[in-house]
Design a protein around this motif. Structure first.
Motif, short mmCIF file in Angstrom:
data_model
loop_
_atom_site.label_atom_id
_atom_site.label_comp_id
_atom_site.label_asym_id
_atom_site.label_seq_id
_atom_site.Cartn_x
_atom_site.Cartn_y
_atom_site.Cartn_z
N GLU A 36 0.82 -1.21 0.00
CA GLU A 36 0.00 0.00 0.00
C GLU A 36 0.86 1.26 0.00
OE1 GLU A 36 -2.66 -0.40 3.33
OE2 GLU A 36 -3.75 -2.06 2.39
N LYS A 37 1.94 1.24 0.78
CA LYS A 37 2.85 2.39 0.81
C LYS A 37 3.53 2.58 -0.55
CE LYS A 37 3.83 2.44 5.76
NZ LYS A 37 3.39 3.79 6.04
N GLN A 39 2.18 1.83 -3.39
CA GLN A 39 1.16 2.40 -4.27
C GLN A 39 1.00 3.89 -4.03
OE1 GLN A 39 -2.29 -0.12 -3.88
NE2 GLN A 39 -1.27 -1.82 -4.93
N ILE A 40 1.13 4.32 -2.78
CA ILE A 40 1.10 5.76 -2.48
C ILE A 40 2.25 6.47 -3.18
CG2 ILE A 40 1.40 7.46 -0.63
CD1 ILE A 40 -0.20 5.46 1.16
N GLU A 41 3.40 5.78 -3.29
CA GLU A 41 4.57 6.34 -3.98
C GLU A 41 4.45 6.24 -5.51
OE1 GLU A 41 7.25 7.95 -2.68
OE2 GLU A 41 6.20 7.81 -0.75
N GLY A 42 3.34 5.65 -5.99
CA GLY A 42 3.11 5.57 -7.43
C GLY A 42 3.60 4.27 -8.06
N ASP A 44 2.92 0.31 -8.60
CA ASP A 44 1.83 -0.65 -8.53
C ASP A 44 2.37 -2.04 -8.19
OD1 ASP A 44 -0.70 -1.75 -8.67
OD2 ASP A 44 -0.63 -2.03 -10.85
N ALA A 67 11.64 4.06 -4.53
CA ALA A 67 10.46 4.14 -3.68
C ALA A 67 10.68 3.42 -2.35
CB ALA A 67 9.24 3.58 -4.40
N ILE A 71 10.35 5.01 1.46
CA ILE A 71 9.49 4.41 2.49
C ILE A 71 10.28 4.07 3.75
CG2 ILE A 71 8.13 2.35 3.05
CD1 ILE A 71 7.16 2.49 0.08
#
Length: 81
Positions: A36-37, A39-42, A44, A67, A71
């Motif tokens: 999920e983190k 995905q927040i960073e773009g 997938d 990424a 994180i």
């Protein structure tokens, strides 16, 4: 012939470090939360991709590596050393 594998046969050299950093969080971060983190960073990725990265079964792109460093608040060099 060239092979795109680490000396130990893994497809990446950062998976073990990612696993250690994820587990050392308090509270421990699950693979799902890490996905999920990402995905927040773009990026997938799903939980299964995280598992394959940590076990060395999946290659990691430079974009993904960057990424992960964001994180875990570390450097890319730290992830690959």
């Amino acid at each position: 012939m060239f092979k795109n594998k680490a000396a130990d046969g893994r497809n990446n050299i950062c998976g073990e470090k990612i696993y250690i950093l994820r587990k050392s969080r308090v509270p421990k971060m699950s693979q799902r939360i890490l996905a999920e983190k990402m995905q927040i960073e773009g990026i997938d990725l799903d939980k299964n991709a995280i598992q394959r990265i940590e076990s060395g079964d999946r290659f990691v792109t430079d974009i993904e590596l960057k990424a992960f460093s964001v994180i875990f608040d570390t450097t890319v060099d730290d992830l690959i050393s």
